[in-house]
Motif scaffolding. Structure first.
Motif, short mmCIF file in Angstrom:
data_model
loop_
_atom_site.label_atom_id
_atom_site.label_comp_id
_atom_site.label_asym_id
_atom_site.label_seq_id
_atom_site.Cartn_x
_atom_site.Cartn_y
_atom_site.Cartn_z
N LEU A 131 4.73 8.75 -4.46
CA LEU A 131 4.98 9.11 -3.07
C LEU A 131 5.76 8.01 -2.36
CD1 LEU A 131 4.62 11.00 -0.67
CD2 LEU A 131 2.41 9.89 -0.21
N GLY A 132 5.46 6.75 -2.70
CA GLY A 132 6.18 5.65 -2.08
C GLY A 132 7.67 5.71 -2.38
N HIS A 148 -2.57 11.01 -2.07
CA HIS A 148 -1.65 9.99 -2.57
C HIS A 148 -1.61 8.85 -1.54
CE1 HIS A 148 -0.31 13.34 -5.09
NE2 HIS A 148 0.30 12.46 -5.86
N PRO A 149 -2.76 8.21 -1.34
CA PRO A 149 -2.84 7.22 -0.25
C PRO A 149 -1.89 6.05 -0.44
CG PRO A 149 -4.74 7.05 -1.71
CD PRO A 149 -4.01 8.29 -2.13
N ASP A 198 1.39 -1.65 4.00
CA ASP A 198 2.74 -1.31 3.57
C ASP A 198 3.40 -0.33 4.55
OD1 ASP A 198 2.35 -2.91 1.39
OD2 ASP A 198 2.06 -1.29 -0.04
N VAL A 199 2.63 0.66 5.00
CA VAL A 199 3.17 1.64 5.95
C VAL A 199 3.53 0.94 7.26
CG1 VAL A 199 2.68 3.71 7.30
CG2 VAL A 199 1.89 3.55 4.93
N LEU A 200 2.65 0.06 7.70
CA LEU A 200 2.93 -0.67 8.94
C LEU A 200 4.14 -1.58 8.77
CD1 LEU A 200 1.98 -1.29 11.82
CD2 LEU A 200 0.53 -3.11 10.87
N LEU A 230 7.32 -0.34 -0.12
CA LEU A 230 6.43 0.73 -0.53
C LEU A 230 6.14 0.74 -2.03
CD1 LEU A 230 7.80 3.66 1.67
CD2 LEU A 230 5.76 2.28 2.04
N LEU A 231 7.06 0.22 -2.85
CA LEU A 231 6.84 0.22 -4.30
C LEU A 231 6.27 -1.09 -4.82
CD1 LEU A 231 10.09 2.06 -5.52
CD2 LEU A 231 7.79 3.01 -5.16
N GLU A 232 6.66 -2.19 -4.18
CA GLU A 232 6.24 -3.50 -4.68
C GLU A 232 5.30 -4.23 -3.74
OE1 GLU A 232 9.82 -5.67 -5.48
OE2 GLU A 232 10.81 -3.92 -6.38
N GLY A 233 5.14 -3.73 -2.55
CA GLY A 233 4.30 -4.43 -1.57
C GLY A 233 4.88 -5.77 -1.18
#
Length: 262
Positions: free
Chosen positions: A66-67, A149-150, A155-157, A228-231
């Protein structure tokens, strides 16, 4: 102090609310369709079917999570391209429109310097820039949990907070165009063209001998995939965007201070 900023800001609140709602609906739609794509389509095979230039331009790394799907369908398209172009276009009218319509003489008759006038007009763009990032992160975080799919809340912020310096840099391009050109329509077209050209230059020159040329593009310093993928949070890149915005603002102030108002 900041009378122009407050005045312009108030007049941008409603539009900013509609913008935030529209982007939230786009985010909800992307999240809603993801489970169907995941169940019915081999996302990696679909990705392999895309031409390499398209993948490079859009910065696509994967759609199997999802990211990665959000990075491609929402943030690259919605934030980097559409919102970046919109902020450049909208800011390009802040000064040029008043000159074009003959209102600038009234503003300059006020006890306010040209430098402050440009600065306050630019500061008002914080309303749509921040406003666009208020509702969508809530929708993304809650929506991701609803479809099982949390995504990490940090990361979202971060993907939204780090977009703010990027959007200010795009607005800075529009501001410079707004003081260089007297006609609002020309300033807006130039701002759109320059911003999109920078996006293409950064995308197409990456990995080539001409890659250093892309260093002037704001898009180089904001990468939703990394977040979103690697933080991974590129705070240095955010600092570069802030510096880029300051340079564009100062350049616009200096140009406007020396320009003749027709």
């Amino acid at each position: 102090m900041f009378e122009l900023t407050r005045y312009d800001g108030r007049h941008r609140v409603r539009g900013s609310l509609y913008l935030s709602i529209g982007l939230s609906l786009l985010a909800a739609m992307v999240i809603w369709v993801y489970p169907s794509f995941e169940a019915e389509v081999d996302l990696e095979q679909l990705l392999a079917a895309y031409p390499e230039p398209i993948l490079q331009v859009m910065g696509v790394q994967t759609m199997a999570s999802l990211g990665g799907f959000l990075s491609f369908e929402l943030y690259t398209f919605g934030w980097i391209i559409l919102l970046g172009l919109y902020l450049a276009y909208a800011t390009a009218g802040t000064i040029a429109d008043d000159v074009d319509r003959g209102r600038m003489d009234v503003l300059l008759a006020m006890p306010i310097s040209r430098r402050r006038l440009v600065g306050e007009r630019f500061a008002a763009m914080a309303v749509p820039i921040v406003g666009a990032n208020v509702l969508p992160p809530i929708v993304v975080y809650v929506g991701a949990r609803l479809i099982d799919h949390p995504l990490a809340a940090t990361d979202v912020l971060a993907v939204h907070l780090l977009s703010i310096p990027y959007l200010f840099a795009c607005a800075g391009i529009g501001l410079l165009a707004s003081v260089v050109f007297d006609r609002a329509a020309i300033a807006q077209r130039v701002a759109l063209g320059v911003t999109f050209a920078l996006f293409l230059s950064e995308s197409l020159l990456t990995g080539t001998d001409a890659e250093p040329v892309g260093a002037i593009a704001p898009m180089r310093y904001y990468d939703p995939n990394e977040i979103l993928l690697e933080g991974s949070y590129d705070l240095v890149g955010a600092g570069v965007l802030v510096a880029m915005t300051v340079v564009l603002l100062i350049a616009a102030q200096l140009w406007f201070r020396r320009s003749d108002i027709p």
